[in-house]
Design an enzyme around this catalytic site. Structure first.
Site, PDB file in Angstrom:
ATOM      1  N   LYS A   1       0.832  -1.203   0.000  1.00 14.98           N
ATOM      2  CA  LYS A   1       0.000   0.000   0.000  1.00 14.98           C
ATOM      3  C   LYS A   1       0.867   1.254   0.000  1.00 14.98           C
ATOM      4  CE  LYS A   1      -4.111   1.983   2.141  1.00 14.98           C
ATOM      5  NZ  LYS A   1      -5.207   1.766   3.126  1.00 14.98           N
TER       6      LYS A   1
ATOM      7  N   GLU B   1       9.609  -5.802   4.714  1.00 12.97           N
ATOM      8  CA  GLU B   1       9.712  -7.183   4.247  1.00 12.97           C
ATOM      9  C   GLU B   1       9.473  -7.273   2.740  1.00 12.97           C
ATOM     10  OE1 GLU B   1       7.700  -7.425   8.388  1.00 12.97           O
ATOM     11  OE2 GLU B   1       7.696  -6.070   6.651  1.00 12.97           O
TER      12      GLU B   1
ATOM     13  N   GLY C   1      -5.736  -3.032   3.940  1.00 14.11           N
ATOM     14  CA  GLY C   1      -4.938  -4.160   3.459  1.00 14.11           C
ATOM     15  C   GLY C   1      -5.661  -5.482   3.455  1.00 14.11           C
ATOM     16  N   ARG C   2      -6.317  -5.837   4.565  1.00 14.24           N
ATOM     17  CA  ARG C   2      -6.955  -7.146   4.620  1.00 14.24           C
ATOM     18  C   ARG C   2      -8.296  -7.169   3.893  1.00 14.24           C
ATOM     19  NH1 ARG C   2      -6.577  -4.606   9.245  1.00 14.24           N
ATOM     20  NH2 ARG C   2      -8.370  -4.118  10.563  1.00 14.24           N
TER      21      ARG C   2
ATOM     22  N   GLU D   1      -7.149  -9.514  13.378  1.00 13.19           N
ATOM     23  CA  GLU D   1      -6.579  -8.179  13.230  1.00 13.19           C
ATOM     24  C   GLU D   1      -7.670  -7.115  13.268  1.00 13.19           C
ATOM     25  OE1 GLU D   1      -2.848  -7.390  10.873  1.00 13.19           O
ATOM     26  OE2 GLU D   1      -4.297  -6.394   9.561  1.00 13.19           O
TER      27      GLU D   1
ATOM     28  N   HIS E   1      -8.224 -36.403  12.349  1.00 13.46           N
ATOM     29  CA  HIS E   1      -7.234 -37.286  12.970  1.00 13.46           C
ATOM     30  C   HIS E   1      -6.182 -36.501  13.740  1.00 13.46           C
ATOM     31  CE1 HIS E   1      -8.791 -40.852  10.844  1.00 13.46           C
ATOM     32  NE2 HIS E   1      -9.077 -39.976   9.894  1.00 13.46           N
TER      33      HIS E   1
ATOM     34  N   LYS F   1       7.142  -4.144  14.870  1.00 11.96           N
ATOM     35  CA  LYS F   1       7.872  -3.598  13.713  1.00 11.96           C
ATOM     36  C   LYS F   1       8.819  -2.481  14.141  1.00 11.96           C
ATOM     37  CE  LYS F   1       4.357  -4.428  10.148  1.00 11.96           C
ATOM     38  NZ  LYS F   1       3.509  -3.768   9.127  1.00 11.96           N
TER      39      LYS F   1
END
Length: 506
Positions: free
Chosen positions: A193, A199, A252-253, A338, A369, A479
């Site tokens: 963005k 990263e 963002g999400r 979030e 399982h 961060k």
């Protein structure tokens, strides 16, 4: 006033699931709903079955009263009108405008950006940038989780371009993508963005170096930038013609529907991506227009609040009985935790109860399982969502899908019914809740509606709790400290200092 409603809710009787079905022969009519999607001649749909939750008429009436007290209708209207709903950051949240539902000027802007993206996608597919067989999509958080989920769900067969999503700063993630791609036929999509995410930009620089080291003369010419900061992308080296912007008001999400969806369109082709948007838009219209218990995301939020606030459940499990939806629990973890993992309300006062539960899950039948022992006989009460598709995603013998769905439906039935036994180790308490979302098929339309359903469910939960689901300050502190470590000169606690010394950092 909300305290009075919560007190009323806490005082209501809590019948068992068996009692609810026995006392109401029409329970399925109330709590299991088919949502039709697409044109009539090509319609498909999704069944949302919340009948095996503990919602009943009395709780629904009280939750509808809570929604009114918390001004659900007003906050929903503000969301679709493009008003400021992210109050801490002074922003609108206009992801629905990306699907054509929202403030007119925002819808028009999104359509213009989509037209630009479609032109680039179709030009690449026609060979305007040479032969393109692979796309490495570099992002993190919402810029990666959504594209990874959508590509995995919808492009397992017949993908037009082989897409690899890289998010982790761990170089192993990049190397895995590099091994699968031929540099001569690989493009990069860099999704950020701000176009400053550490990263993402570190991974992007390494990908550029990989292209250059493997004979690509103009590696920046192989990059498409997906960003709300076009000028930063151009400063970094991407030509303006290959910058795909999106609006600052798209979080963002919630950004999969914007240019962040570029890798999805590259894998599927633009017509299927448009169908994906249309499926989400259909859910938008339903959420905007339906009221009370008839509103599917709000109904789900009522059940979520029942278990989190009234029964103290700290987790909610999601199990996809479809390999194509294997990444859905990961996607929902970010979306829900979030968004609603907050400790203060919109007015800054402390919340007066638990907010988001821990979202977790897996893929059936593998999970049966691994973790279902706890669900059936453990001491933790865990509401479960089962998600499946009537149509299989493979060409294997029909027994595969029949057994898969039989297991899915059996687990919900078993959680509810339980089983008595004179041997305590073999006894199942039952009365354990589940909801089932059954798609006719996993298609762009149904998948778009499924993701949008969960976005609106998250928003509805936030409204009922009085919190802001659109900020995420909780991700910033770690961060900041990581940046201080990179810069040096800062002293930390003895444990952290020892770890840094052992690792040779600083």
């Amino acid at each position: 006033m909300s305290e009075a409603v919560w007190k009323k809710l806490q005082g209501l009787e809590k019948p068992t699931l068996a009692q609810l079905f026995d006392s109401d022969p029409a329970r399925l009519d109330t709590f299991a709903t088919e949502l039709e999607l697409g044109e009539e001649e090509n319609s498909t749909g999704i069944r949302f079955d919340w009948s095996k939750t503990h919602l009943d008429a009395a709780h629904v009436a009280a939750f509808e009263e809570l929604a009114a007290v918390m001004d659900f209708a007003g906050r929903r209207a503000a969301l679709f009108a493009g008003e400021i709903v992210n109050t801490t950051e002074g922003r609108a949240a206009e992801h629905t405008a990306q699907r054509g539902i929202g403030k007119e000027e925002s819808v028009d802007l999104a359509a213009m950006y989509h037209h630009r993206m479609a032109a680039i996608v179709e030009a690449i597919h026609r060979g305007a940038m040479g032969e393109v067989k692979h796309l490495i999509h570099i992002g993190i958080g919402g810029s990666a989780l959504g594209p990874a989920l959508a590509v995995d769900a919808l492009a397992r067969k017949g993908a037009l371009v082989d897409v690899h999503v890289v998010s982790n700063i761990d170089g192993c993630a990049l190397e895995q993508a590099f091994k699968a791609c031929d540099p001569a036929t690989t493009m990069l999509a860099v999704a950020s963005k701000t176009f400053t995410t550490l990263e993402t930009m570190t991974n992007a620089e390494s990908a550029i170096a990989w292209l250059r080291d493997n004979g690509v003369e103009d590696p920046y010419g192989r990059v498409v930038a997906l960003t709300a900061s076009p000028e930063k992308a151009m400063e970094w080296g991407v030509d303006e013609t290959r910058v795909l912007p999106f609006s600052e008001s798209v979080g963002g999400r919630y950004s999969l529907w914007s240019s962040i969806g570029f890798p999805v369109a590259m894998a599927l082709g633009w017509p299927d991506f448009a169908e994906f948007l249309a499926g989400a838009a259909a859910m938008d219209v339903h959420f905007r227009d339906a009221d009370g218990i008839d509103n599917l995301p709000l109904r789900a939020a009522f059940a979520d609040q029942y278990y989190t606030r009234l029964l103290g459940c700290q987790t909610r499990a999601v199990f996809a009985y479809d390999e194509r939806l294997a990444l859905l629990p990961d996607y929902l973890q970010q979306l829900e935790m979030e968004s609603n993992g907050k400790s203060v309300k919109m007015d800054g006062t402390p919340v007066d109860g638990p907010t988001a539960p821990i979202t977790w899950g897996g893929v059936g039948t593998d999970a049966q399982h691994a973790v279902f022992q706890l669900l059936h006989q453990g001491t933790n009460l865990v509401p479960v969502d089962f998600i499946a598709s009537i149509e299989p995603g493979h060409d294997q013998a029909s027994a595969h899908h029949r057994i898969l769905l039989s297991n899915c439906f059996a687990q919900g039935a078993a959680l509810m019914a339980g089983k008595a036994s004179e041997d305590p180790a073999r006894a199942y308490a039952g009365n354990r809740p589940s909801a089932t979302i059954l798609l006719d098929e996993v298609s762009p339309v149904t998948f778009g509606a499924l993701v949008a359903f969960h976005e609106h469910r998250t928003f509805a939960n936030a409204v009922l709790m009085g919190i802001n689901p659109f900020d995420q300050f909780g991700v910033e502190l770690g961060k900041e400290i990581a940046n201080k470590i990179e810069q040096g000169g800062t002293t930390f606690d003895p444990s952290t200092e020892a770890l840094l010394a052992i690792a040779g950092i600083g």
